[in-house]
Motif scaffolding. Structure first.
Motif, mmCIF file in Angstrom:
data_model
loop_
_atom_site.group_PDB
_atom_site.id
_atom_site.type_symbol
_atom_site.label_atom_id
_atom_site.label_comp_id
_atom_site.label_asym_id
_atom_site.label_seq_id
_atom_site.Cartn_x
_atom_site.Cartn_y
_atom_site.Cartn_z
ATOM 1 N N LEU B 168 -15.422 -3.667 5.529
ATOM 2 C CA LEU B 168 -15.004 -2.852 6.674
ATOM 3 C C LEU B 168 -13.523 -2.462 6.601
ATOM 4 C CD1 LEU B 168 -15.728 -1.740 9.529
ATOM 5 C CD2 LEU B 168 -14.973 -3.938 10.437
ATOM 6 N N PHE B 169 -12.676 -3.424 6.240
ATOM 7 C CA PHE B 169 -11.237 -3.146 6.212
ATOM 8 C C PHE B 169 -10.879 -2.170 5.090
ATOM 9 C CE2 PHE B 169 -11.195 -7.572 8.067
ATOM 10 C CZ PHE B 169 -11.030 -7.119 9.362
ATOM 11 N N ARG B 171 -12.882 0.174 4.026
ATOM 12 C CA ARG B 171 -13.317 1.493 4.516
ATOM 13 C C ARG B 171 -12.296 2.053 5.491
ATOM 14 N NH1 ARG B 171 -19.364 1.386 6.551
ATOM 15 N NH2 ARG B 171 -19.607 3.400 5.584
ATOM 16 N N ALA B 172 -11.825 1.195 6.391
ATOM 17 C CA ALA B 172 -10.835 1.651 7.371
ATOM 18 C C ALA B 172 -9.588 2.166 6.664
ATOM 19 C CB ALA B 172 -10.492 0.512 8.320
ATOM 20 N N ALA B 173 -9.154 1.448 5.625
ATOM 21 C CA ALA B 173 -7.947 1.864 4.899
ATOM 22 C C ALA B 173 -8.187 3.193 4.191
ATOM 23 C CB ALA B 173 -7.545 0.789 3.897
ATOM 24 N N LYS B 174 -9.399 3.384 3.663
ATOM 25 C CA LYS B 174 -9.717 4.640 2.974
ATOM 26 C C LYS B 174 -9.637 5.828 3.930
ATOM 27 C CE LYS B 174 -12.610 3.263 -0.919
ATOM 28 N NZ LYS B 174 -14.005 3.001 -1.295
ATOM 29 N N ALA B 178 -5.673 5.606 1.950
ATOM 30 C CA ALA B 178 -5.177 4.641 0.971
ATOM 31 C C ALA B 178 -5.785 4.888 -0.407
ATOM 32 C CB ALA B 178 -5.498 3.223 1.423
ATOM 33 N N THR B 179 -4.955 4.758 -1.454
ATOM 34 C CA THR B 179 -5.452 4.836 -2.824
ATOM 35 C C THR B 179 -5.986 3.457 -3.212
ATOM 36 O OG1 THR B 179 -3.326 4.167 -3.714
ATOM 37 C CG2 THR B 179 -3.682 6.526 -3.430
ATOM 38 N N GLU B 182 -3.245 0.920 -3.385
ATOM 39 C CA GLU B 182 -2.767 0.556 -2.041
ATOM 40 C C GLU B 182 -3.764 -0.362 -1.339
ATOM 41 O OE1 GLU B 182 0.045 4.353 -0.778
ATOM 42 O OE2 GLU B 182 -2.127 4.575 -0.724
ATOM 43 N N LYS B 186 -2.411 -3.876 -0.189
ATOM 44 C CA LYS B 186 -2.174 -4.012 1.251
ATOM 45 C C LYS B 186 -3.377 -4.520 2.029
ATOM 46 C CE LYS B 186 1.439 -0.583 1.296
ATOM 47 N NZ LYS B 186 1.996 0.623 1.877
ATOM 48 N N ILE B 187 -4.558 -4.440 1.446
ATOM 49 C CA ILE B 187 -5.759 -4.873 2.170
ATOM 50 C C ILE B 187 -6.390 -6.097 1.510
ATOM 51 C CG2 ILE B 187 -8.058 -4.169 2.972
ATOM 52 C CD1 ILE B 187 -5.789 -2.658 4.338
ATOM 53 N N GLN B 191 -5.723 -10.541 2.516
ATOM 54 C CA GLN B 191 -6.907 -11.273 2.945
ATOM 55 C C GLN B 191 -7.214 -12.436 2.016
ATOM 56 O OE1 GLN B 191 -10.398 -8.956 4.685
ATOM 57 N NE2 GLN B 191 -9.404 -7.441 3.433
#
Lengths: 274, 272
Positions: B168-169, B171-174, B178-179, B182, B186-187, B191
């Protein structure tokens, strides 16, 4: 150039072992800039699939999605997404979450600009006093506000919301609906909103798209002839009640059709078993 | 104004409670070791162990003071620390890199999984004789064994955490643009940090246990070597001191890692 979203003959077929499953078929929809479109329908009608296609997580097997004259492939910052599950990054504070998109190369901003933009949207969603809080300290409604602010921060053309208030209690939900309208009044966006709630769809939308199953397709597009700004009081008006009932009838019809379909199928299953 | 006053009051209470809880923990910690020393001296007094052979608490203390004075204790501890530091760092860095490759690429995972389980079941001490033949009794063989000892437990923890990440995170970043790099930095990495710390904790324990075994077999320096020397010359106080040191150092290292863990994982919703 044509602004807005054009969903042009979109279909989605999953190839299984020996048989194909058609999740979506022949979806045509034009969404004008600034419109609020709700998509409603029984589960299995493909509304989440459609959302995933517009968001760019899925490539449709037929047709295409065009936003402001560009055919979309893959997700991107022109389409902000608010998920049903809380997708706020739990290891970042509210401020870091809202600034996150602006730290990416795709929409890089200087630290000063980032702060200014984040401040603006944190204020807009009413979380000024929680900018330094971690998500674990926030309620579900507040987390969705952060998600909305984070989506807004990168200035998308379109906001895609997949049952964003589905996990909230009735009171919070009502409050969030009103907040969303207030936010949209101040910062206009084109919205596609997926929901199970007929009342929610009627209250928020300029048009409600009702979907049918087997295969997933558009059954009816219902304009909501109510003026904005809308407040909770509108829900008791005669016009609201009438439109709501009309949508409810069609949704219910589709729901029953799908149910009898399932019943017929399982009855057949029993027959084969004997 | 009224709101902040209430907030301050609400916060004051848990902090006092927390302070009292801390004091209680320290008290139990001290009591626990006091009981241990009591059992030790009691066993000697009741002649459950031969007091002529098994040294008193005082004798071990005196011995440690003497060894600190002539610098031999520091010398041995330094040698042991250096080995653990080298082996542990090498092992954990390799585990992070390999963990990512295995967790990220399905093909690598399928290919590596059986081999990993084979090596994981193999105790590092079993490699010591082979390593001594291949690399001699010097530092190289010990550091290789320690690297091995810290690598596998860490690898398993890291790649399982990676496989279990919620998409989920990502997907949210995409959707925010976000590349892949990244997303990784960053994600995925933030985690994984809790898992990396857990991996470090497990590895450090295994590493330290393996080190002493390696030093017992072949070494001129280090806490294990110190104990072998003591055994050869029938010097009981340094022998017991060696045992105590190993325990104390393990405890301290674990405490440090746990302190880091608390800082790094403050964002997590703890069940307790």
């Amino acid at each position: 150039m044509q602004k807005g979203i054009l969903i042009d003959g979109v279909g989605m077929t999953y190839a299984g072992l020996g048989r194909q499953h058609v999740a979506l078929s022949g979806i045509d929809l034009r969404v004008e800039p600034g419109e609020f479109i709700s998509i409603i329908g029984p589960s299995g009608c493909g509304k989440t699939t459609l959302m995933n296609i517009v968001a760019g997580f899925l490539e449709p097997t037929q047709g295409k999605v065009i936003i402001d004259d560009r055919e979309i492939h893959g997700p991107g910052p022109d389409r902000g997404v608010v998920f049903q599950q809380y997708a706020v990054f739990p290891w970042m504070t509210v401020r870091e979450n809202v600034e996150f998109g602006l730290t990416l190369r795709a929409n890089a901003k200087s630290a000063a600009e980032r702060k200014q933009i984040a401040d603006h949207f944190i204020n807009l969603v009413g979380l000024k006093d929680f900018a330094g809080s971690l998500p674990k300290e926030l309620s579900g409604g507040m987390k969705q506000r952060v998600a909305i602010a984070r989506a807004y921060a990168v200035n998308p053309e379109v906001l895609l919301m997949d049952e964003p208030f589905g996990a909230l209690d009735a009171q919070t939900r009502q409050f969030m609906q009103e907040s969303l309208l207030t936010i949209l009044e101040q910062e206009k966006k084109t919205v596609i909103f997926i929901t199970h709630g007929v009342e929610e769809a009627t209250f928020l939308s300029t048009r409600v798209v009702i979907m049918a199953t087997g295969p997933g397709r558009i059954r009816e597009v219902m304009p909501i002839p109510l003026p904005y700004p809308r407040h909770a009081a509108i829900k008791t008006s005669a016009e609201f009640t009438r439109v709501r009932a009309e949508i409810e009838t069609i949704v219910r019809e589709e729901f029953l059709k799908q149910r009898t379909g399932i019943v017929a199928e399982s009855a057949q299953g029993i027959g084969v078993g004997q | 104004m009224a709101g902040t006053a209430i907030q301050a009051k609400v916060q004051a209470q848990p902090s006092e409670k927390k302070w009292r809880g801390k004091l209680e923990r320290v008290g139990y910690f001290i009591a626990s070791f006091a009981i241990l020393l009591g059992v030790w001296e009691g066993a000697r007094a009741l002649r459950l162990v031969n007091p002529q052979i098994f040294p008193s608490v005082g004798a071990v203390l005196k011995c440690s003071v003497g060894m600190i004075r002539d610098g031999s204790l520091q010398y041995h501890m330094y040698a042991s620390f250096l080995r653990v530091l080298c082996g542990f760092s090498l092992g954990i860095v390799m585990a992070i890199v390999c963990g990512f490759l295995i967790g990220w690429f399905r093909v690598v995972r399928m290919l590596m999984d059986p081999a990993i389980n084979f090596f994981r079941a193999l105790p590092p001490i079993a490699l010591i004789p082979l390593m001594i033949i291949l690399f001699g009794i010097g530092e190289a063989s010990k550091i290789i064994v320690l690297t091995y000892a810290s690598f596998f437990p860490a690898l398993v923890v890291i790649y399982q955490a990676l496989v279990g990440l919620d998409p989920l995170f990502v997907r949210a970043a995409k959707t925010l643009g976000a590349t892949n790099f990244e997303i990784f930095r960053k994600i995925v990495l933030p985690q994984l940090l809790p898992a990396i710390i857990t991996a470090a904790r497990v590895s450090l324990g295994v590493c330290w246990a393996t080190l002493v075994a390696a030093e017992l077999i072949a070494a001129q320096r280090g806490i294990g070597a110190m104990m072998v020397d003591a055994q050869n010359f029938f010097q009981m106080p340094p022998l017991v001191l060696g045992i105590l040191l190993i325990g104390i150092i393990s405890l301290m290292m674990d405490g440090i890692v746990r302190a880091i863990e608390r800082r790094v994982t403050a964002w997590q919703d703890k069940l307790s």
